[in-house]
Design an enzyme around this catalytic site. Sequence first.
Site, mmCIF file in Angstrom:
data_model
loop_
_atom_site.group_PDB
_atom_site.id
_atom_site.type_symbol
_atom_site.label_atom_id
_atom_site.label_comp_id
_atom_site.label_asym_id
_atom_site.label_seq_id
_atom_site.Cartn_x
_atom_site.Cartn_y
_atom_site.Cartn_z
ATOM 1 C CG HIS A 19 -2.130 -2.619 4.422
ATOM 2 N ND1 HIS A 19 -2.420 -1.122 2.955
ATOM 3 C CD2 HIS A 19 -2.848 -2.363 5.188
ATOM 4 C CE1 HIS A 19 -3.694 -0.911 3.526
ATOM 5 N NE2 HIS A 19 -4.518 -1.403 4.817
ATOM 6 C CG HIS A 21 -6.063 -1.893 9.273
ATOM 7 N ND1 HIS A 21 -5.563 -0.881 9.617
ATOM 8 C CD2 HIS A 21 -5.720 -2.410 8.366
ATOM 9 C CE1 HIS A 21 -5.434 0.262 8.781
ATOM 10 N NE2 HIS A 21 -5.340 -0.383 8.444
ATOM 11 C CG HIS A 199 -5.246 3.264 4.991
ATOM 12 N ND1 HIS A 199 -3.897 3.122 5.358
ATOM 13 C CD2 HIS A 199 -5.415 1.943 4.822
ATOM 14 C CE1 HIS A 199 -3.837 2.003 5.874
ATOM 15 N NE2 HIS A 199 -5.053 1.376 5.559
ATOM 16 C CD GLU A 202 -9.805 0.722 0.950
ATOM 17 O OE1 GLU A 202 -9.869 -0.461 0.959
ATOM 18 O OE2 GLU A 202 -9.640 1.913 1.871
ATOM 19 C CG ASP A 280 -6.639 -3.366 4.563
ATOM 20 O OD1 ASP A 280 -6.835 -2.931 5.286
ATOM 21 O OD2 ASP A 280 -7.454 -3.093 3.537
ATOM 22 C CG ASP A 281 -8.824 -4.568 8.755
ATOM 23 O OD1 ASP A 281 -8.662 -4.074 9.491
ATOM 24 O OD2 ASP A 281 -8.717 -3.974 7.484
#
Length: 340
Positions: A19, A21, A199, A202, A280-281
Amino acid sequence: MDNISIEKFIAGIPKAELHLHIEGTFEPELMFEIAKRNDKKIPYKSVEELKNAYRFNNLQEFLDIYYAGANVLITVQDFYDLTWAYLTKVHEQNVVHVEIFFDPQTHTDRGISFDTVIKGIYNALEDGKEKLGISYQLIMSFLRHLDEASAFKTLEQALPYRDWISAVGLDSSELGNPPSKFERVFAKAREKGFITVAHAGEEGPAEYIWEALDLLKVTRIDHGNRCLDDNQLVEELAKRQIPLTLCPLSNLELKVVQDLKDHPITKMMDKNLLVTVNSDDPAYFGGYMNENYLGIAEALDLSKRDITELVINSFKASWLPESEKKKMITQIEVYFENNS
């Protein structure tokens, strides 16, 4: 718990990330460098000022700055440099397999061709496989705040690159944009042979996770924190061993949890859910894979066995061939035996 030893244990264990990005790996230094190269202005005077802006109260505040940063990406080389910077970083952290998202609409909506975006990313991934030994899968995400027509157009643009893209996903502003909005485009994607993920849960409710499973027929849920609100859903996820790609530092930064001590990952493990740890980021949320593992290890007093189980889950949940999964899981068990 011996912090030094758990830290070294985490640093050395071979990992998979499911996961991530690619636009969320855009470190401030590289953003300034590419902005200068392309003569693009960004609304911050320095790397420090930009880093200070990385304080978010919710998902939307983060997305606003994420899309602003993406604006400086214009050429194939830009997308290559972005992806290569991520791969070299995670190579240092012993990440050996990645399954990463890219958001074509973030770029095509501002006039950058789909071809430019994917060529830069793909070329870097191929180089990463050859030079760094990092295997990969590529996931194209639809932006859920945009309409279905835009997603269909993006799917059409992706078809010439079908061999490069393994799956389609769904990301961006979750609240008010349920998976059901994209039921038809996901059906079309499956018809074309794409794996599907989304997604869900969340910031959105457990109901969105049901929709992702029932309507989008996903094989994996990205995030999925809110599944614990629904016992029947937990039973279903456990029974089918649907992987959840959790992102601890992201959850903390976006206030999905107020403290890592409140993170639901151990509750989920206790309920036999197939949970994984991801970043994630990472440029925005203060950490790549090792930082995410260490953060929850310290907050939740995880043992080396717990860490090993989470790492094995990531390979189980990956789209690697079964033979490769077995090989990696054996390697991880040997690492545990030698370091515990």
